[in-house]
Design an enzyme around this catalytic site. Sequence first.
Site, PDB file in Angstrom:
ATOM      1  CD1 TRP A 100      -2.173  -2.044   1.891  1.00 30.51           C
ATOM      2  CD2 TRP A 100      -3.039  -1.270  -0.186  1.00 30.51           C
ATOM      3  NE1 TRP A 100      -3.082  -2.940   1.529  1.00 30.51           N
ATOM      4  CE2 TRP A 100      -3.723  -2.377   0.235  1.00 30.51           C
ATOM      5  CE3 TRP A 100      -3.141  -0.859  -1.139  1.00 30.51           C
ATOM      6  CZ2 TRP A 100      -4.918  -3.050  -0.421  1.00 30.51           C
ATOM      7  CZ3 TRP A 100      -4.388  -1.138  -2.028  1.00 30.51           C
ATOM      8  CH2 TRP A 100      -4.972  -2.195  -1.771  1.00 30.51           C
ATOM      9  CG  ASP A 168      -3.200   4.312   4.144  1.00 24.68           C
ATOM     10  OD1 ASP A 168      -3.876   4.022   4.722  1.00 24.68           O
ATOM     11  OD2 ASP A 168      -2.694   3.147   3.117  1.00 24.68           O
ATOM     12  CE  LYS A 192      -8.226  -3.416   3.934  1.00 28.22           C
ATOM     13  NZ  LYS A 192      -7.390  -2.443   3.505  1.00 28.22           N
TER      14      LYS A 192
HETATM   15  C1  LIG Z   1      -6.878  -1.808   2.162  1.00 27.52           C
HETATM   16  C2  LIG Z   1      -6.090  -0.910   2.158  1.00 27.52           C
HETATM   17  C3  LIG Z   1      -5.809  -0.054   1.480  1.00 27.52           C
HETATM   18  C4  LIG Z   1      -6.908   0.366  -0.155  1.00 27.52           C
HETATM   19  O1  LIG Z   1      -7.845   0.577   0.447  1.00 27.52           O
HETATM   20  P1  LIG Z   1      -9.219   0.839  -0.526  1.00 27.52           P
HETATM   21  O2  LIG Z   1     -10.095   1.576   0.476  1.00 27.52           O
HETATM   22  O3  LIG Z   1      -9.652  -0.476  -1.085  1.00 27.52           O
HETATM   23  O4  LIG Z   1      -8.483   2.108  -1.729  1.00 27.52           O
HETATM   24  C5  LIG Z   1      -4.863   1.206   1.307  1.00 27.52           C
HETATM   25  N1  LIG Z   1      -3.991   1.119   2.378  1.00 27.52           N
HETATM   26  C6  LIG Z   1      -3.989   0.328   3.323  1.00 27.52           C
HETATM   27  C7  LIG Z   1      -3.091   0.208   4.587  1.00 27.52           C
HETATM   28  C8  LIG Z   1      -5.243  -0.840   3.415  1.00 27.52           C
HETATM   29  O5  LIG Z   1      -4.996  -1.775   4.564  1.00 27.52           O
END
Ligand SMILES: *Cc1c(COP(=O)(O)O)cnc(C)c1O
Length: 353
Positions: A100, A168, A192
Amino acid sequence: MSKKHNFGAGPCILPQEVFQEASQAVLDFNGLSILEVSHRSKDFVAVMEEAQNLVKKALNVPDGYSVIFLQGGASLGFLITAMNMARENKKAAYINTGQWASKAIEQAEMAGLEVEVIASSEEDGFTYIPKDFVVPEDVDYVHITSNNTIFGTQFKSFPKTGKPLVCDMSSDIFSREFNVADFDLIYAGAQKNLGPAGATLYIVKDEVLGKSSLGVLPTYLDLSVHQKKESMFNTPPVFSVYVSMLNLRHLINNGGVKAQEELNNKKAELLYNEIDNNPKFKASVNKEDRSNMNVVFFLADEAADKERFDQLWNDAGIVGLKGYRTLGGYRASMYNALPLESVQVLVDIMKKL
Ligand SMILES: *Cc1c(COP(=O)(O)O)cnc(C)c1O
């Protein structure tokens, strides 16, 4: 319905009470379905406000920060953060701790920024969190990924960089206490640890808004627009925001992030203990950097044990344990709503093998 033990990496498990309340609101939300209600109605505006306020309450968000709900997932967040944080030098420092983070780097470059990767664990298969790095004087911001969902590593403390810090937090927000004031911008896909897929949460320091060096941003990508419009610039992901709000109520009514963190620590300790003490299993990640959310582990002898182990956990009603497709092995994602009992079921099976 016999409930399964959901160790899936995302979308996440949510508390049963939240599923029940959400399903009720599909049928009756003040006489309408939550799925048909106008986002401009008084009832939904109240939901949006409560969701934002509960985020602030759960994370002790200080004054001077705004909470925004958008769409596009963290994947659009990669671009939005770069575009909104770009300053005169159009240069940013990224720490690459996994897939990511790599995608975030790609998108910052697409936004026209020069990216300096100041630390990376890529050569070691992203099995640790780099701690030694120098932040160049001329970068506009530093970007990190708090939890590596795929490889199972997690920043246990956040680096002091002397620059605006962007994070993030998609896969571990609300799982532990942290100091929001250490960050200028936090973003996280809801699915998540917060709610159903659809909404993306941004927590942004107000003073960074509207200062991009990239000129006039495309309207949807400009966070200052959404802050001014209170997340109602266009139709927000109504259902996702509603269920996220329910989940935040549930979190706060059950002791908040502090109590949740204690539970998450217990779950992680239980599973990592078994991995460490059971010769049939091994972990790949540096001990001190192990994620409490996504536990990656392997069989010591795949050829001998894989078939039986897979049978055992399938029979026990466990789902979502399969490792990431390029990594193999197993990944037990233990998001907030996964009960300790589910982890115990998994550990009992590991003992049986
Ligand atoms: C799942 C995830 C993403 C991607 O998320 P989307 O909402 O599907 O774009 C980005 N960063 C991390 C750390 C993730 O776990």
